[in-house]
Design an enzyme around this catalytic site. Structure first.
Site, PDB file in Angstrom:
ATOM      1  N   PHE A  53       0.816  -1.231   0.000  1.00 19.08           N
ATOM      2  CA  PHE A  53       0.000   0.000   0.000  1.00 19.08           C
ATOM      3  C   PHE A  53       0.841   1.269   0.000  1.00 19.08           C
ATOM      4  O   PHE A  53       0.441   2.295   0.536  1.00 19.08           O
ATOM      5  CB  PHE A  53      -0.987  -0.008   1.193  1.00 19.08           C
ATOM      6  CG  PHE A  53      -1.810  -1.261   1.266  1.00 19.08           C
ATOM      7  CD1 PHE A  53      -2.743  -1.562   0.276  1.00 19.08           C
ATOM      8  CD2 PHE A  53      -1.613  -2.185   2.286  1.00 19.08           C
ATOM      9  CE1 PHE A  53      -3.473  -2.738   0.320  1.00 19.08           C
ATOM     10  CE2 PHE A  53      -2.330  -3.365   2.332  1.00 19.08           C
ATOM     11  CZ  PHE A  53      -3.264  -3.647   1.339  1.00 19.08           C
ATOM     12  N   ARG A  54       2.029   1.186  -0.577  1.00 25.10           N
ATOM     13  CA  ARG A  54       2.933   2.336  -0.676  1.00 25.10           C
ATOM     14  C   ARG A  54       3.361   2.888   0.695  1.00 25.10           C
ATOM     15  O   ARG A  54       3.719   4.056   0.838  1.00 25.10           O
ATOM     16  CB  ARG A  54       2.305   3.469  -1.491  1.00 25.10           C
ATOM     17  CG  ARG A  54       1.712   3.034  -2.830  1.00 25.10           C
ATOM     18  CD  ARG A  54       2.309   3.786  -3.994  1.00 25.10           C
ATOM     19  NE  ARG A  54       1.684   3.526  -5.273  1.00 25.10           N
ATOM     20  CZ  ARG A  54       1.676   2.356  -5.905  1.00 25.10           C
ATOM     21  NH1 ARG A  54       2.229   1.293  -5.353  1.00 25.10           N
ATOM     22  NH2 ARG A  54       1.116   2.229  -7.092  1.00 25.10           N
TER      23      ARG A  54
END
Ligand SMILES: Cc1cc2nc3c(=O)[nH]c(=O)nc-3n(C[C@H](O)[C@H](O)[C@H](O)COP(=O)(O)O)c2cc1C
Length: 213
Positions: free
Chosen positions: A189-190
């Protein structure tokens, strides 16, 4: 096959939580050793950024041919675009991106030429065809045709049929002594992990900062 057997480097640490590392060189050794195992080719390929006399950035790939606590070494032609830019402004940035590991290492620092002895020793390890190519190439100059290049190669090859090929005077190496080394590792999710090691002088002590991704 990864041709990194001739790279001079220090022993890696064992992996763990990389953000706990206290200095960058052992961590780099650790990550590089993993990249050598997992990258399909050229784990030692790195982007080399320089700036020209007008401050316009320039970027190209080169191969790292050695690293230790003094810095990261690559070789090229002194009169090439990069060589001229480094003569004007001896500062550079490097970037490794190992896709197989989803990792990035970003380096900024001060550039100095390697010694003649160091360049001679590395040049002597290159395959003869590559040594001949170093004499025949006027790197970064316009080339009229592939044929003209092949003619130049044949001429140099004829000169060194029996004897060893010496290092051309216009071919050498540079060492980037880092002031910043950032390690980046992909997280879902970065929400990536980033740590940067910083120092003000190339012989100074490192401090470490964790950064938002
Ligand atoms: C993976 C890769 C590795 C490269 N390694 C080198 C290198 O070690 N030395 C070099 O002079 N050029 C290397 N090149 C070519 C450079 O990217 C560049 O085309 C050349 O050095 C001329 O750059 P310049 O005109 O900015 O000086 C490599 C290219 C690639 C794609």
């Amino acid at each position: 096959m990864n041709d990194t057997t001739s790279i001079k480097h220090q022993a890696p640490l064992t992996s763990g939580d990389f953000t706990a590392a206290e200095e960058p060189f052992a961590l780099f050794a650790d990550w590089f050793a993993e990249a050598v195992k997992s990258e399909p080719n050229d784990p030692n390929a790195m982007g080399l950024a320089t700036v020209d006399a007008d401050g316009l950035p320039d970027l190209r790939m080169v191969l790292m041919k050695g690293y230790d606590a003094d810095g990261f070494v690559f070789y090229s032609h002194i009169a090439s675009q990069k060589g001229r830019e480094l003569a004007t402004n001896p500062k550079a940035a490097l970037l490794f991106h190992w896709k197989s590991l989803r990792r990035q290492v970003r380096i900024r620092g001060i550039v100095t030429p390697v010694t003649d002895d160091e360049a001679d020793a590395y040049f002597a390890t290159r395959p003869k065809q590559a040594q001949i190519g170093a004499w025949a190439s006027k790197q970064s100059q316009p080339l009229e045709s592939r044929f003209a290049f092949e003619q130049a190669i044949a001429k140099v090859a004829a000169r060194y049929v029996i004897s060893e090929v010496p290092r051309p005077p216009g071919w050498s190496g540079w060492r980037i002594a880092p002031l910043r080394i950032e390690f980046w590792h992909d997280r879902p999710f970065r929400l990536h992990d980033r740590i940067e090691f910083r120092r003000d002088t190339t012989d100074g002590a490192w401090s470490k900062v964790r950064m938002y991704p």
